[in-house]
Motif scaffolding. Sequence first.
Motif, PDB file in Angstrom:
ATOM      1  N   LEU A   8       0.810  -1.221   0.000  1.00  0.00           N
ATOM      2  CA  LEU A   8       0.000   0.000   0.000  1.00  0.00           C
ATOM      3  C   LEU A   8       0.843   1.270   0.000  1.00  0.00           C
ATOM      4  O   LEU A   8       0.316   2.360  -0.231  1.00  0.00           O
ATOM      5  N   SER A   9       2.138   1.129   0.247  1.00  0.00           N
ATOM      6  CA  SER A   9       3.017   2.303   0.210  1.00  0.00           C
ATOM      7  C   SER A   9       3.441   2.662  -1.210  1.00  0.00           C
ATOM      8  O   SER A   9       3.968   3.750  -1.454  1.00  0.00           O
ATOM      9  N   VAL A  10       3.214   1.757  -2.160  1.00  0.00           N
ATOM     10  CA  VAL A  10       3.540   2.030  -3.557  1.00  0.00           C
ATOM     11  C   VAL A  10       2.596   3.100  -4.087  1.00  0.00           C
ATOM     12  O   VAL A  10       1.379   3.045  -3.861  1.00  0.00           O
ATOM     13  N   ASP A  11       3.138   4.085  -4.770  1.00  0.00           N
ATOM     14  CA  ASP A  11       2.321   5.147  -5.349  1.00  0.00           C
ATOM     15  C   ASP A  11       1.282   4.518  -6.280  1.00  0.00           C
ATOM     16  O   ASP A  11       1.631   3.824  -7.235  1.00  0.00           O
ATOM     17  N   PRO A  12      -0.023   4.731  -6.019  1.00  0.00           N
ATOM     18  CA  PRO A  12      -1.062   4.117  -6.857  1.00  0.00           C
ATOM     19  C   PRO A  12      -0.969   4.503  -8.322  1.00  0.00           C
ATOM     20  O   PRO A  12      -1.400   3.752  -9.198  1.00  0.00           O
ATOM     21  N   ILE A  91     -10.451  -7.692   5.590  1.00  0.00           N
ATOM     22  CA  ILE A  91     -11.158  -8.357   4.479  1.00  0.00           C
ATOM     23  C   ILE A  91     -12.621  -7.955   4.462  1.00  0.00           C
ATOM     24  O   ILE A  91     -13.190  -7.637   3.404  1.00  0.00           O
ATOM     25  N   LEU A  92     -13.247  -7.948   5.639  1.00  0.00           N
ATOM     26  CA  LEU A  92     -14.652  -7.554   5.720  1.00  0.00           C
ATOM     27  C   LEU A  92     -14.840  -6.104   5.275  1.00  0.00           C
ATOM     28  O   LEU A  92     -15.825  -5.774   4.607  1.00  0.00           O
ATOM     29  N   SER A  93     -13.903  -5.251   5.613  1.00  0.00           N
ATOM     30  CA  SER A  93     -13.990  -3.845   5.218  1.00  0.00           C
ATOM     31  C   SER A  93     -13.933  -3.685   3.705  1.00  0.00           C
ATOM     32  O   SER A  93     -14.681  -2.888   3.116  1.00  0.00           O
ATOM     33  N   VAL A  94     -13.048  -4.445   3.052  1.00  0.00           N
ATOM     34  CA  VAL A  94     -12.963  -4.397   1.590  1.00  0.00           C
ATOM     35  C   VAL A  94     -14.278  -4.861   0.978  1.00  0.00           C
ATOM     36  O   VAL A  94     -14.793  -4.263   0.016  1.00  0.00           O
ATOM     37  N   VAL A  95     -14.845  -5.926   1.536  1.00  0.00           N
ATOM     38  CA  VAL A  95     -16.132  -6.436   1.057  1.00  0.00           C
ATOM     39  C   VAL A  95     -17.226  -5.379   1.218  1.00  0.00           C
ATOM     40  O   VAL A  95     -18.060  -5.187   0.330  1.00  0.00           O
ATOM     41  N   LEU A  96     -17.209  -4.662   2.331  1.00  0.00           N
ATOM     42  CA  LEU A  96     -18.226  -3.644   2.582  1.00  0.00           C
ATOM     43  C   LEU A  96     -18.051  -2.417   1.678  1.00  0.00           C
ATOM     44  O   LEU A  96     -19.043  -1.804   1.269  1.00  0.00           O
ATOM     45  N   PHE A  97     -16.815  -2.064   1.358  1.00  0.00           N
ATOM     46  CA  PHE A  97     -16.611  -0.998   0.373  1.00  0.00           C
ATOM     47  C   PHE A  97     -17.170  -1.428  -0.985  1.00  0.00           C
ATOM     48  O   PHE A  97     -17.796  -0.634  -1.693  1.00  0.00           O
ATOM     49  N   ASP A  98     -16.953  -2.682  -1.340  1.00  0.00           N
ATOM     50  CA  ASP A  98     -17.469  -3.191  -2.607  1.00  0.00           C
ATOM     51  C   ASP A  98     -18.996  -3.212  -2.605  1.00  0.00           C
ATOM     52  O   ASP A  98     -19.636  -2.895  -3.613  1.00  0.00           O
ATOM     53  N   LEU A 164      -6.545  -0.695   0.202  1.00  0.00           N
ATOM     54  CA  LEU A 164      -6.491  -2.076  -0.288  1.00  0.00           C
ATOM     55  C   LEU A 164      -7.613  -2.333  -1.281  1.00  0.00           C
ATOM     56  O   LEU A 164      -7.415  -2.995  -2.302  1.00  0.00           O
ATOM     57  N   TYR A 165      -8.787  -1.795  -0.992  1.00  0.00           N
ATOM     58  CA  TYR A 165      -9.918  -1.946  -1.917  1.00  0.00           C
ATOM     59  C   TYR A 165      -9.572  -1.386  -3.295  1.00  0.00           C
ATOM     60  O   TYR A 165      -9.805  -2.032  -4.326  1.00  0.00           O
ATOM     61  N   TYR A 166      -8.997  -0.190  -3.325  1.00  0.00           N
ATOM     62  CA  TYR A 166      -8.660   0.418  -4.611  1.00  0.00           C
ATOM     63  C   TYR A 166      -7.520  -0.332  -5.308  1.00  0.00           C
ATOM     64  O   TYR A 166      -7.496  -0.415  -6.542  1.00  0.00           O
ATOM     65  N   PHE A 167      -6.596  -0.864  -4.546  1.00  0.00           N
ATOM     66  CA  PHE A 167      -5.531  -1.672  -5.132  1.00  0.00           C
ATOM     67  C   PHE A 167      -6.126  -2.872  -5.867  1.00  0.00           C
ATOM     68  O   PHE A 167      -5.743  -3.186  -7.002  1.00  0.00           O
ATOM     69  N   ILE A 168      -7.095  -3.526  -5.236  1.00  0.00           N
ATOM     70  CA  ILE A 168      -7.739  -4.697  -5.837  1.00  0.00           C
ATOM     71  C   ILE A 168      -8.649  -4.289  -6.987  1.00  0.00           C
ATOM     72  O   ILE A 168      -8.645  -4.907  -8.056  1.00  0.00           O
ATOM     73  N   PHE A 215     -23.643  -4.656 -11.855  1.00  0.00           N
ATOM     74  CA  PHE A 215     -23.122  -3.394 -11.317  1.00  0.00           C
ATOM     75  C   PHE A 215     -21.881  -3.578 -10.451  1.00  0.00           C
ATOM     76  O   PHE A 215     -21.205  -2.602 -10.135  1.00  0.00           O
ATOM     77  N   ALA A 216     -21.606  -4.800 -10.015  1.00  0.00           N
ATOM     78  CA  ALA A 216     -20.508  -5.032  -9.069  1.00  0.00           C
ATOM     79  C   ALA A 216     -19.150  -4.771  -9.708  1.00  0.00           C
ATOM     80  O   ALA A 216     -18.979  -4.905 -10.926  1.00  0.00           O
ATOM     81  N   ASP A 217     -18.181  -4.427  -8.870  1.00  0.00           N
ATOM     82  CA  ASP A 217     -16.814  -4.199  -9.337  1.00  0.00           C
ATOM     83  C   ASP A 217     -15.898  -5.392  -9.057  1.00  0.00           C
ATOM     84  O   ASP A 217     -15.076  -5.750  -9.893  1.00  0.00           O
TER      85      ASP A 217
END
Length: 280
Positions: A8-12, A91-98, A164-168, A215-217
Motif C-alpha cells: 500500500l506504500s507504492v504510489d497508486p 477483508i470484511l472492510s474491503v467487502v463492505l466498500f465493494d 487495499l480496496y482500490y488496489f484490488i 453493477f458489481a466491481d
Amino acid sequence: MEVLDKVLSVDPNYIIIGLLAFFFTLEQILDNPFSFKKRGAHLFQNILFQIVFFAINLFFISVLIYCIEWLNSKEIGLLFLIELPFWAKLILSVVLFDFTTYWLHRASHKVPLLWRLHRVHHSDTTMDSSTTFRFHPIELAIVYQAGNIVAAAIFGLDVTSLALYYFIVYIFFFLEHSNLNYPNWLNNTLGLVFVMPDHHRVHHHLEQFYTDSNFADILIIWDRLFGTFKLIPVNQMHYGLIEFEGEKRQSFIYLMKSPFLNVKRIETDKSKAEIKEIST
C-alpha cells in the motif's frame, strides 16, 4: 502487516500506469474478441480523463482521508461495536466498500443527475483497457468519494482498507475492460463469486436492458443476490450508447461537458428478446 504496508506504500499512479502498459500491450499482440481501429488516439483521449481526475482529486482525496480518520477517531460505525482480528476486519472492510459501491453504481443508472455523469463511462463504443480511465472526473472525485465517506460512517471502515480496496479494484477494472479473449470456464468457476470480464462486457452493452445489470466491481455475488445479474455470449456484445456515437461525441471535450447538456437517451429498435441470454 509488513507486506501489506509495503504494497500500500507504492504510489497508486505507478500501479495504474503499470496495469495500463501491461494490458494495453497484450491487446496489441494477442487476438481480440473485437476489432477496433485508432487505438492510439483512443488511448490518448481516455488518458486525458485520468489527468484531469488526478489534478482535482489532490484536494478531494485530502478531504476523504480527513473525514474517514475523524470518523475513526470518534469510533463511529458498526465495526467498532465488535471485536475482530485485524485481517478479518480488513477483508470484511474491503467487502463492505465493494457492497457500497455496488449500490452507488446502481443508483448512478437510476438517478438522472448521477446518470448524466456516469454515462461518460458508458459512452465508449470501442471499449478496451484505457476505458478504465473514461469516467467524468466529477463522478470519481465527488460522488464516489462521498460514497466512501458514507460507507466509513455506517460500517466503521478505515483508510487502510480503502487503499487495499482500490488496489484490488483497479486490477479488476483493467481485467474487465480489456479487449482480450478470456476462457469461458472462468464464468462458471471464479465467476460464481467474482466479476469476470464477460460479466462486465454485458454491463457495457448498448441495450439498456443489459446496461442496467452487473453493477458489481469485485464480487459478482451482489448482482446474483439482488437480481441484477445477466450474461450473454461475447459475440452478441455491442458497446456504447447510441446517442454518443460519432467522432464529435466521442471527443474528450464533448464528453467533459456532456453532463451539462440535455442528451436524450436513444432506445434501439432491437428487442431484448432477440438477444439470447445464457442460462444462469
